[in-house]
Design a protein around this motif. Structure first.
Motif, PDB file in Angstrom:
ATOM      1  N   ARG A 219       4.074  53.024  68.164  1.00  0.00           N
ATOM      2  CA  ARG A 219       4.606  51.628  68.232  1.00  0.00           C
ATOM      3  C   ARG A 219       4.266  51.094  69.673  1.00  0.00           C
ATOM      4  O   ARG A 219       5.233  51.020  70.519  1.00  0.00           O
ATOM      5  N   PRO A 220       3.329  50.347  69.765  1.00  0.00           N
ATOM      6  CA  PRO A 220       2.968  49.649  71.131  1.00  0.00           C
ATOM      7  C   PRO A 220       4.129  48.751  71.376  1.00  0.00           C
ATOM      8  O   PRO A 220       4.359  48.042  70.652  1.00  0.00           O
ATOM      9  N   THR A 221       4.352  48.793  72.778  1.00  0.00           N
ATOM     10  CA  THR A 221       5.702  47.998  72.945  1.00  0.00           C
ATOM     11  C   THR A 221       5.394  47.319  74.702  1.00  0.00           C
ATOM     12  O   THR A 221       5.103  48.333  75.501  1.00  0.00           O
ATOM     13  N   THR A 222       5.529  45.918  74.612  1.00  0.00           N
ATOM     14  CA  THR A 222       5.494  45.338  76.059  1.00  0.00           C
ATOM     15  C   THR A 222       7.072  45.086  76.543  1.00  0.00           C
ATOM     16  O   THR A 222       7.714  44.724  75.815  1.00  0.00           O
ATOM     17  N   TYR A 223       7.255  45.162  77.746  1.00  0.00           N
ATOM     18  CA  TYR A 223       8.548  45.002  78.536  1.00  0.00           C
ATOM     19  C   TYR A 223       8.386  44.032  79.698  1.00  0.00           C
ATOM     20  O   TYR A 223       7.413  44.540  80.488  1.00  0.00           O
ATOM     21  N   ILE A 224       8.954  42.747  79.566  1.00  0.00           N
ATOM     22  CA  ILE A 224       8.837  42.013  80.916  1.00  0.00           C
ATOM     23  C   ILE A 224      10.035  41.464  81.441  1.00  0.00           C
ATOM     24  O   ILE A 224      11.009  41.325  80.629  1.00  0.00           O
ATOM     25  N   VAL A 225       9.805  41.720  82.729  1.00  0.00           N
ATOM     26  CA  VAL A 225      11.258  41.163  83.576  1.00  0.00           C
ATOM     27  C   VAL A 225      11.227  39.771  83.809  1.00  0.00           C
ATOM     28  O   VAL A 225      10.607  39.534  84.691  1.00  0.00           O
ATOM     29  N   GLY A 226      12.020  38.951  82.991  1.00  0.00           N
ATOM     30  CA  GLY A 226      12.213  37.371  83.104  1.00  0.00           C
ATOM     31  C   GLY A 226      12.923  37.248  84.678  1.00  0.00           C
ATOM     32  O   GLY A 226      13.633  38.155  85.261  1.00  0.00           O
ATOM     33  N   PRO A 227      13.394  35.923  84.668  1.00  0.00           N
ATOM     34  CA  PRO A 227      14.217  35.609  85.892  1.00  0.00           C
ATOM     35  C   PRO A 227      15.538  35.916  85.609  1.00  0.00           C
ATOM     36  O   PRO A 227      16.069  35.815  84.371  1.00  0.00           O
ATOM     37  N   GLY A 228      16.278  36.081  86.559  1.00  0.00           N
ATOM     38  CA  GLY A 228      17.651  36.279  86.352  1.00  0.00           C
ATOM     39  C   GLY A 228      17.906  37.654  85.435  1.00  0.00           C
ATOM     40  O   GLY A 228      17.364  38.839  85.283  1.00  0.00           O
TER      41      GLY A 228
END
Length: 523
Positions: A219-228
């Motif tokens: 299960r390929p997955t991307t994790y992104i740290v957004g603002p706040g």
């Protein structure tokens, strides 16, 4: 054609008032071009879609005077750590290190709804720009001297005329369909679920500190740290999974269970997409230009979707302004498709290659991939930068004499002025520029100064702050530009209004040839 002699109601109509359309309208307003922006929707979509921007785009926002307003909604984009099939770190994608080449953090994350509101409000602030929301474009009819648009909105159905149209009306563009323009398929088609969350303190403690790409074949997955407290997961859907069913909260939380529970975060948005790699076969049909998602769609793996649309309109508007003022012939507008289509195709190809690495579902192939990527770093996870993934302009309005800098972004240093420390654009403005190495003979040449003035080029000489320099030479803080000149063996750069290098020169004879070529091309 000169704008002053146009018989049409508007010089330019922008169809679509999302980020690309709003930036187009602002750029037109800054040029004093009589413009109308229309959009079917009355309000900004209240959930995030685009999440990343880069220093080229923030430089443009700063040129427009909105960067400070946007700052509360923008944060640095941390490195993305890629983990292989066994969970091992195989590489990092990060940003270039300081001193930053354009003066800003090279890659950033942002929260789209408030940013889009600010961009819209800014476009409305120009006296030459009208905006009509809740207004749908029904029909286009082209003639040699303009375009007739049929609009339906609060004022009923009516026709108006314009010199040009910029279609920023999204992936399902009605303008593109009316023109009968198809997409070239660059062959990427994968189903993904995009999940945006507002994460509380307990949840933040469970999540990675940096962005992550889990290249897990199951299960390929991307994790992104957004603002706040904004965090995003992009999760590949598997064969047989119903995209609409997977958007339901119980399914979303099942997919997120490895990281979070419903007690850790509020679900902001869950939307299923097919990630495509599509580029319009034509970007111009007569007096109509496609831009943004109307012209291209690419997988999101390095966050370039919105950046591409803003690049489109930044490339196009200064050219339209020259043609409308009568400073250049219509042929200049053909360089829009030449430059942007080639750029988008190359960047999409590079993003697609990253996507194929991430999306590998075969366990044996994934294990071989991990071995190969680690070997590329000599057995250690290597770091590549997002900036090296984005290509230069490979064709179009560039100097004939080949040089590695042609079509690259010209750097922007911090300079020391009587008013304090400023970025170069703030100190000197944008537009066409002739930038000179401050300790070169070119910087002292009266003939060069006269020629620059005749061609409407802003002449800027820059030297290191720790070097003696003559009168009228700007001192830069960190050697960004002087190092650039030394690295590329030149002493002058002709820079376009969109900050791309037209050409460079080492001496006065070189420069005379490059300037003559530019004068001919702009006519």
């Amino acid at each position: 054609m000169s704008g002053s002699t146009s018989a049409n109601e508007f010089q330019v109509v922008v169809v679509g008032f999302g980020p690309s359309g709003a930036v187009a309208a602002s750029l037109l307003g800054a040029e004093g071009i009589r413009s109308l922006a229309v959009d079917r929707d009355r309000a900004v979509y209240d959930k995030p879609r685009a999440i990343a921007l880069d220093h080229e785009i923030l430089r443009l926002f700063d040129n427009l005077g909105v960067a400070e307003q946007l700052r509360p909604y923008i944060a640095p984009f941390p490195a993305s750590e890629h983990f292989g099939a066994r969970g091992q770190l195989i590489r990092r994608i990060d940003m270039v290190s300081e001193p930053y080449p354009l003066g800003y953090t090279p890659t950033m994350v942002f929260t789209q709804p408030p940013v889009e509101e600010i961009l819209r409000a800014h476009a409305r602030s120009y006296p030459s720009v009208d905006v009509e929301l809740g207004t749908e474009l029904r029909r286009i009819e082209q003639a040699p001297d303009g375009v007739t648009l049929e609009l339906r909105g609060d004022r009923g159905t009516r026709n108006l005329t314009a010199d040009y149209i910029i279609a920023c009306d999204g992936a399902s563009s009605s303008v593109r369909r009316q023109l009968g323009i198809g997409f070239d398929d660059l062959v990427f088609d994968e189903p993904w679920l995009v999940v945006d969350l507002r994460v509380n303190v307990s949840g933040l403690a469970k999540l990675p500190r940096t962005a992550a790409q889990f290249c897990d074949p199951s299960r390929p997955t991307t994790y992104i740290v957004g603002p706040g407290t904004h965090r995003r997961f992009e999760i590949m859907l598997l064969p047989g999974e119903d995209p609409r069913a997977m958007e339901q909260p119980e399914q979303v939380w099942r997919l997120l269970a490895r990281w979070l529970t419903p007690d850790d975060a509020t679900l902001w948005r869950a939307a299923s997409y097919r990630f495509h790699a599509l580029v319009a076969s034509k970007w111009r049909e007569g007096r109509v230009f496609l831009a943004g998602d109307a012209a291209h769609q690419q997988p999101p793996f390095i966050g370039q979707g919105m950046c591409q649309g803003v690049r489109d309109v930044a490339n196009l508007v200064w050219k339209l302004a020259r043609v409308l003022r009568g400073d250049s012939g219509d042929a200049l507008l053909d360089t829009y498709q030449d430059e942007r289509s080639a750029h988008v195709r190359e960047l999409t190809t590079r993003i697609k290659a990253i996507g194929h690495v991430i999306c590998e579902r075969d366990p044996e192939a994934a294990a071989a991939r991990d071995i190969r990527i680690l070997a590329e770093g000599g057995g250690e996870p290597r770091t590549i930068t997002r900036q090296e993934i984005v290509p230069p302009l490979s064709c179009g309005l560039r100097a004939d004499a080949p040089h590695a800098t042609n079509g690259t972004l010209f750097p922007q240093p911090w300079v020391l002025t009587a008013g304090g420390r400023q970025l170069l654009d703030s100190a000197c403005g944008a537009g066409w520029r002739l930038v000179l190495r401050g300790d070169s003979a070119l910087a002292q040449s009266r003939d060069v100064a006269v020629r620059a003035a005749e061609m409407g080029l802003r002449r800027i000489a820059i030297a290191r702050a720790d070097r003696d320099a003559g009168a009228g030479v700007l001192r830069e803080e960190s050697g960004v530009v002087t190092d650039w000149f030394a690295r590329h063996g030149c002493a002058a750069a002709i820079v376009r209004p969109d900050h791309y290098v037209y050409g460079v020169a080492a001496d006065e004879a070189d420069l005379a040839g490059v300037l003559s070529g530019l004068a001919a091309r702009l006519q």
